[in-house]
Design a protein around this motif. Structure first.
Motif, PDB file in Angstrom:
ATOM      1  N   LEU A  90       0.935  -1.322   0.058  1.00  0.00           N
ATOM      2  CA  LEU A  90       0.393   0.046  -0.082  1.00  0.00           C
ATOM      3  C   LEU A  90       0.588   0.827   0.726  1.00  0.00           C
ATOM      4  O   LEU A  90       0.268   2.955  -0.540  1.00  0.00           O
ATOM      5  N   ARG A  99      -3.036  -0.955  -5.266  1.00  0.00           N
ATOM      6  CA  ARG A  99      -4.619  -0.662  -4.480  1.00  0.00           C
ATOM      7  C   ARG A  99      -5.748  -1.202  -3.328  1.00  0.00           C
ATOM      8  O   ARG A  99      -5.975  -2.396  -3.825  1.00  0.00           O
ATOM      9  N   ALA A 100      -6.017  -0.588  -2.467  1.00  0.00           N
ATOM     10  CA  ALA A 100      -7.300  -1.430  -1.497  1.00  0.00           C
ATOM     11  C   ALA A 100      -7.992  -2.025  -1.741  1.00  0.00           C
ATOM     12  O   ALA A 100      -9.447  -2.916  -0.972  1.00  0.00           O
ATOM     13  N   ASP A 101      -8.238  -1.190  -2.918  1.00  0.00           N
ATOM     14  CA  ASP A 101     -10.390  -1.439  -3.343  1.00  0.00           C
ATOM     15  C   ASP A 101      -9.983  -2.552  -4.929  1.00  0.00           C
ATOM     16  O   ASP A 101     -10.782  -2.817  -5.402  1.00  0.00           O
ATOM     17  N   LEU A 123      -6.587  -1.399   5.435  1.00  0.00           N
ATOM     18  CA  LEU A 123      -8.055  -1.645   3.578  1.00  0.00           C
ATOM     19  C   LEU A 123      -8.688  -0.148   3.586  1.00  0.00           C
ATOM     20  O   LEU A 123      -8.914  -0.098   3.448  1.00  0.00           O
ATOM     21  N   LEU A 124      -8.763  -0.681   4.736  1.00  0.00           N
ATOM     22  CA  LEU A 124     -10.450   0.376   5.275  1.00  0.00           C
ATOM     23  C   LEU A 124      -9.949   2.174   5.088  1.00  0.00           C
ATOM     24  O   LEU A 124     -10.611   2.429   5.099  1.00  0.00           O
ATOM     25  N   ASP A 125      -8.501   2.182   6.167  1.00  0.00           N
ATOM     26  CA  ASP A 125      -8.225   3.494   5.769  1.00  0.00           C
ATOM     27  C   ASP A 125      -7.351   3.484   4.979  1.00  0.00           C
ATOM     28  O   ASP A 125      -6.602   4.875   5.387  1.00  0.00           O
ATOM     29  N   ALA A 126      -6.695   3.026   3.797  1.00  0.00           N
ATOM     30  CA  ALA A 126      -5.786   3.391   3.047  1.00  0.00           C
ATOM     31  C   ALA A 126      -6.336   4.972   3.037  1.00  0.00           C
ATOM     32  O   ALA A 126      -7.930   5.203   1.989  1.00  0.00           O
ATOM     33  N   GLN A 128      -5.481   6.040  -0.268  1.00  0.00           N
ATOM     34  CA  GLN A 128      -6.554   6.727  -1.656  1.00  0.00           C
ATOM     35  C   GLN A 128      -6.865   5.154  -2.076  1.00  0.00           C
ATOM     36  O   GLN A 128      -6.133   4.064  -1.456  1.00  0.00           O
ATOM     37  N   HIS A 129      -7.579   5.395  -2.561  1.00  0.00           N
ATOM     38  CA  HIS A 129      -8.428   3.521  -3.355  1.00  0.00           C
ATOM     39  C   HIS A 129      -8.749   2.966  -2.227  1.00  0.00           C
ATOM     40  O   HIS A 129      -8.907   1.912  -2.106  1.00  0.00           O
ATOM     41  N   ALA A 130      -9.292   3.141  -1.104  1.00  0.00           N
ATOM     42  CA  ALA A 130      -9.713   2.734   0.053  1.00  0.00           C
ATOM     43  C   ALA A 130     -10.583   1.598  -0.428  1.00  0.00           C
ATOM     44  O   ALA A 130     -11.447   1.896  -0.897  1.00  0.00           O
ATOM     45  N   ARG A 132     -14.578  -0.459  -0.032  1.00  0.00           N
ATOM     46  CA  ARG A 132     -15.275  -0.170   0.735  1.00  0.00           C
ATOM     47  C   ARG A 132     -15.680  -1.581   1.268  1.00  0.00           C
ATOM     48  O   ARG A 132     -15.887  -2.650   0.501  1.00  0.00           O
TER      49      ARG A 132
END
Length: 360
Positions: A90, A99-101, A123-126, A128-130, A132
Motif C-alpha cells: 500500500l 490499491r486497497a479496493d 484496507l478500509l483506512d487507505a 487513496q482508493h480505500a 469499501r
C-alpha cells in the motif's frame, strides 16, 4: 529468475534470495516473482519474505509493480495475514502502489474471512482508493459472520456511512451464516444494527431453519423474539420443526411448538417431524410430538383393521415382525407405552422431498 528466487527461499537460503530479489529482472519476471513471493508464507519466515518483497519493489532497474496482476499480491497477503507486506504494497511509490479496493475489494474479503482485523482496518483506512466495506454486495461481512469474527463484523458495520456494510445485505445472508454456525454475538450485532438491521424472517426464515437444524437454542430464541420482523416458528410449513426433530434437538422442538405467535404445528408437512424423529430413534421427541395439541386427531391414525400407521393420510408404517434398518426398537416401545400403536415399521421408499423440501 522467479523460479530461482522461490527455490532459494524454499531451500532456506534467505540471504541468497534477498540478493536475487534485488537483481535487475526484466519487468515481466519482476512482477511474476513479486506475486509468487506472497504465496510462500507457509514455507518461509515472514521477515524473510518482507525483505525479498522490499528488494523486488526497490530494485534499481525493472522494479516490480505493487499493483501488478490487478493487486493479486495484496489479496494473497491479506489472506495469509502478512501485515508487513500489506503495508509495503500500500505504501509503494504512488504510480504503482497497490490499491486497497483492487478486484472490487477482494483483499478485504480475504482479511475478513480469516480474521485479520488489523489488515481489514488498514484496507478500509487507505488514504487513496480505500476498500469499501459494502463491496461485492457485503461479502466481507458474510464471510466474517460465517467464521465468527465479531470485531471485523463490527468494523464493517461501523465503516463511514456512505459505504458501510449493511447487516441486511444479500437479503440477510450474513445472519443466516452466523445462525447456522452458532455465532450468537454476531447474530445479535446484525439484528441490532442501527441502520439496515437484518430481519430475522428474511429468506423465508432461513436463519431460523439453519439454527434449528444445528441445534443452536439461544439463537433460535433470539430469532423468535426479535422485536421487529421476528422469525415465524411455522415458516416454510414448519420445516424448522422437522429438521430439529430429525437431529434430536429436544429444546428447539419445544421452543418451536411453544412459540406464542405462529407456533409450529406437529402435524405440518403431513406430520413429517414425528416420522423423522422416529426414523432417527428419538423416543422422547416422538412422545413430545404425539402429545402436542395438533397431533392426536390430525396426524396419527391407528387403523386396527390394516394394522398400519397413517401420517396425514399417507401410510408410513405397518405392523409386523420385520423392521427395516434405521428403525430403533426403543421408538416402538415408546409408542407402545403411549397405547397409540403396538409396533412401527416404516414404508420403504418414502418421498424424500418431504425431508429435503423448503428453501435452502
Amino acid at each position: 529468475m522467479a523460479d530461482v528466487l522461490c527455490n532459494a527461499l524454499k531451500q532456506d537460503k534467505s540471504e541468497l534470495a534477498v540478493k536475487l530479489a534485488a537483481m535487475p529482472f526484466n519487468q515481466e519476471d519482476a512482477n511474476e516473482a513479486f506475486v509468487r513471493l506472497t504465496c510462500l508464507s507457509n514455507y518461509v519466515a515472514p521477515a524473510t519474505i518482507s525483505r525479498c518483497v522490499q528488494a523486488v519493489l526497490g530494485a534499481t532497474e525493472h522494479a516490480a509493480w505493487a499493483d501488478s496482476n490487478d493487486g493479486e499480491a495484496l489479496v494473497r497477503s491479506a489472506r495469509s495475514g502478512d501485515i508487513d507486506i500489506v503495508r509495503l504494497l500500500l505504501d509503494a511509490p504512488p504510480l504503482h502502489a497497490a490499491r486497497a479496493d483492487s478486484q472490487d475489494g477482494m483483499a478485504l474479503v480475504e482479511a475478513a474471512e480469516n480474521g485479520h482485523t488489523a489488515i481489514a482496518q488498514m484496507l478500509l483506512d487507505a488514504p487513496q482508493h480505500a476498500a469499501r466495506a459494502d463491496s461485492r454486495h457485503g461479502l466481507a461481512l458474510v464471510r466474517a459472520a460465517r467464521n465468527g469474527h465479531v470485531a471485523i463484523a463490527r468494523l464493517l458495520l461501523d465503516a463511514p456511512t456512505l459505504h458501510a456494510a449493511r447487516a441486511d445485505s444479500q437479503d440477510g445472508l450474513a445472519l443466516v451464516r452466523a445462525a447456522e454456525y452458532g455465532h450468537t454475538a454476531i447474530v445479535r450485532l446484525l439484528l441490532d444494527a442501527p441502520q439496515h438491521a437484518a430481519r430475522a424472517d428474511s429468506r423465508h426464515g432461513l436463519a431460523l431453519l439453519r439454527a434449528a437444524w444445528t441445534g443452536h437454542t439461544a439463537i433460535v430464541q433470539m430469532l423468535l423474539d426479535a422485536p421487529q420482523h421476528a422469525a415465524r416458528a411455522d415458516s416454510q410449513d414448519g420445516l424448522a420443526l422437522v429438521r430439529a426433530a430429525m437431529k434430536g434437538h429436544t429444546a428447539v422442538v419445544q421452543m418451536l411448538l411453544d412459540a406464542p405467535q405462529h407456533a409450529a404445528r406437529a402435524d405440518s408437512r403431513h406430520g413429517l417431524a414425528i416420522v423423522e424423529a422416529a426414523r432417527s430413534g428419538h423416543t422422547a421427541l416422538v412422545q413430545m410430538l404425539l402429545g402436542a395439541s395438533h397431533t392426536a386427531n390430525d396426524i396419527l391414525k391407528w387403523d386396527r383393521k390394516d394394522a398400519a400407521i397413517y401420517v396425514g393420510g399417507i401410510q408410513v408404517s405397518t405392523t409386523g415382525h420385520h423392521k427395516p434398518p434405521g428403525i430403533n426398537s426403543a421408538v416402538a416401545l415408546g409408542l407402545e407405552q403411549l397405547d397409540e400403536v403396538r409396533d412401527i415399521t416404516f414404508k420403504s421408499g418414502m418421498d424424500e422431498s418431504f425431508i429435503q423440501g423448503g428453501h435452502a
